[in-house]
Design an enzyme around this catalytic site. Structure first.
Site, mmCIF file in Angstrom:
data_model
loop_
_atom_site.group_PDB
_atom_site.id
_atom_site.type_symbol
_atom_site.label_atom_id
_atom_site.label_comp_id
_atom_site.label_asym_id
_atom_site.label_seq_id
_atom_site.Cartn_x
_atom_site.Cartn_y
_atom_site.Cartn_z
ATOM 1 N N GLY A 15 0.783 -1.230 0.000
ATOM 2 C CA GLY A 15 0.000 0.000 0.000
ATOM 3 C C GLY A 15 0.808 1.269 0.000
ATOM 4 N N ASN A 17 1.470 3.274 -2.555
ATOM 5 C CA ASN A 17 0.727 4.306 -3.289
ATOM 6 C C ASN A 17 -0.505 4.758 -2.509
ATOM 7 O OD1 ASN A 17 1.837 5.215 -5.863
ATOM 8 N ND2 ASN A 17 1.815 3.061 -6.441
ATOM 9 N N ARG A 68 -12.278 -16.310 -12.564
ATOM 10 C CA ARG A 68 -12.184 -14.849 -12.527
ATOM 11 C C ARG A 68 -13.557 -14.188 -12.592
ATOM 12 N NH1 ARG A 68 -7.292 -15.320 -15.775
ATOM 13 N NH2 ARG A 68 -5.522 -14.686 -14.494
ATOM 14 N N MET A 93 -3.035 -7.276 -7.670
ATOM 15 C CA MET A 93 -2.391 -8.295 -8.496
ATOM 16 C C MET A 93 -3.402 -9.316 -9.042
ATOM 17 S SD MET A 93 0.478 -6.936 -8.428
ATOM 18 C CE MET A 93 1.433 -8.137 -9.359
ATOM 19 N N ASN A 110 -5.217 3.014 -13.254
ATOM 20 C CA ASN A 110 -4.124 2.121 -12.847
ATOM 21 C C ASN A 110 -2.809 2.869 -12.982
ATOM 22 O OD1 ASN A 110 -2.879 -0.403 -12.111
ATOM 23 N ND2 ASN A 110 -2.316 -0.698 -14.250
ATOM 24 N N HIS A 112 1.424 2.038 -13.684
ATOM 25 C CA HIS A 112 2.336 0.991 -14.158
ATOM 26 C C HIS A 112 3.761 1.527 -14.135
ATOM 27 C CE1 HIS A 112 3.564 -2.601 -16.292
ATOM 28 N NE2 HIS A 112 4.240 -1.844 -17.134
ATOM 29 N N SER A 139 3.544 5.417 -15.365
ATOM 30 C CA SER A 139 2.407 5.925 -16.132
ATOM 31 C C SER A 139 1.101 5.659 -15.394
ATOM 32 C CB SER A 139 2.325 5.219 -17.500
ATOM 33 O OG SER A 139 3.559 5.229 -18.183
ATOM 34 N N THR A 144 -8.488 -0.245 -19.726
ATOM 35 C CA THR A 144 -9.324 -0.840 -20.756
ATOM 36 C C THR A 144 -9.091 -2.349 -20.733
ATOM 37 O OG1 THR A 144 -7.635 -0.640 -22.483
ATOM 38 C CG2 THR A 144 -9.144 1.236 -22.187
ATOM 39 N N GLU A 146 -7.324 -4.041 -22.623
ATOM 40 C CA GLU A 146 -5.940 -4.369 -22.979
ATOM 41 C C GLU A 146 -5.057 -4.259 -21.742
ATOM 42 O OE1 GLU A 146 -2.258 -2.681 -25.738
ATOM 43 O OE2 GLU A 146 -4.207 -1.693 -25.779
ATOM 44 N N ASP A 148 -2.388 -3.335 -19.306
ATOM 45 C CA ASP A 148 -1.496 -2.168 -19.255
ATOM 46 C C ASP A 148 -1.665 -1.283 -20.479
ATOM 47 O OD1 ASP A 148 -0.441 -2.959 -16.791
ATOM 48 O OD2 ASP A 148 1.064 -4.216 -17.732
#
Length: 216
Positions: A15, A17, A68, A93, A110, A112, A139, A144, A146, A148
């Site tokens: 944690g 961030n 999932r 994760m 997000n 990265h 970044s 979305t 995709e 990352d």
């Protein structure tokens, strides 16, 4: 001051961030308010950080679900109970299902540890060194389907020095993450950051393929 923007943070680990967000929102008057922290791991230290700050916590163990889709459906239910305007991934994760991503389209961020679109996935610091790159960074992007991928919001650039190792690069990048992630959340909460069919915009101006670039 804009209307309050409730934020749910998803995490799986320490944690770091999250703490930067808590500290930033405390130091500067902001309409953003972290209303809950949700983790798929009961031992995530980020939950303790949240509890210390008086933020509601919730654990959803992914191993208790078959697949999932089932986990993400339960996760959506847990998040939506807090009615957030924004959902933030902070070291969560889990690979999210398309249905989850679509449900939070335009309000899911997000971070990265690379200058996307370079080095999607894991081990970014080692890959930067292996490639001999002069620059590295992190970044913030809208999520979305995709991995990352998604329109970039803000990137922080750091120099790669001859003596750098994966550990020293990680330290540099983490320090920048702790600056730009709260910044992106503030922009969203103030109504300045938006996503539409044309991509991400800040103050009504398209951010472009690299987002807002900051060099340190």
């Amino acid at each position: 001051m804009p209307q309050r923007c409730d934020v749910v943070v998803l995490l799986s680990g320490t944690g770091g961030n999250l703490q930067a967000m808590i500290d930033s929102l405390h130091e500067r008057a902001s309409p953003a308010r972290i209303c809950a922290v949700i983790s798929n791991r009961a031992d995530a230290f980020g939950l303790e950080r949240a509890a210390r700050a008086g933020i509601a916590t919730h654990v959803l163990d992914h191993t208790a679900y078959e697949g999932r889709e089932a986990f993400d459906a339960a996760l959506i239910q847990a998040i939506d109970a807090f009615q957030p305007a924004l959902v933030v991934l902070a070291g969560f994760m889990r690979i999210l299902t398309p249905g989850f991503v679509r449900h939070y389209h335009g309000r899911l961020l997000n971070i990265h540890p690379s200058l996307l679109p370079l080095y999607k996935g894991l081990h970014t610091h080692q890959r930067v060194l292996d490639a001999g790159d002069a620059e590295h960074g992190c970044s913030v992007h809208f999520v979305t389907e995709e991995l990352d991928g998604g329109p970039l919001v803000v990137q922080a650039v750091v120099s790669v020095e001859l003596h750098d190792t994966p550990a020293t690069l990680a330290q540099k990048v983490h320090a920048r993450e702790h600056l730009i992630y709260p910044l992106a959340i503030r922009w969203f909460a103030e109504g300045r950051l938006t996503l539409d069919e044309h991509g991400a915009s800040l103050d009504g101006e398209p951010l472009g393929p690299s987002g807002h670039l900051i060099r340190y």
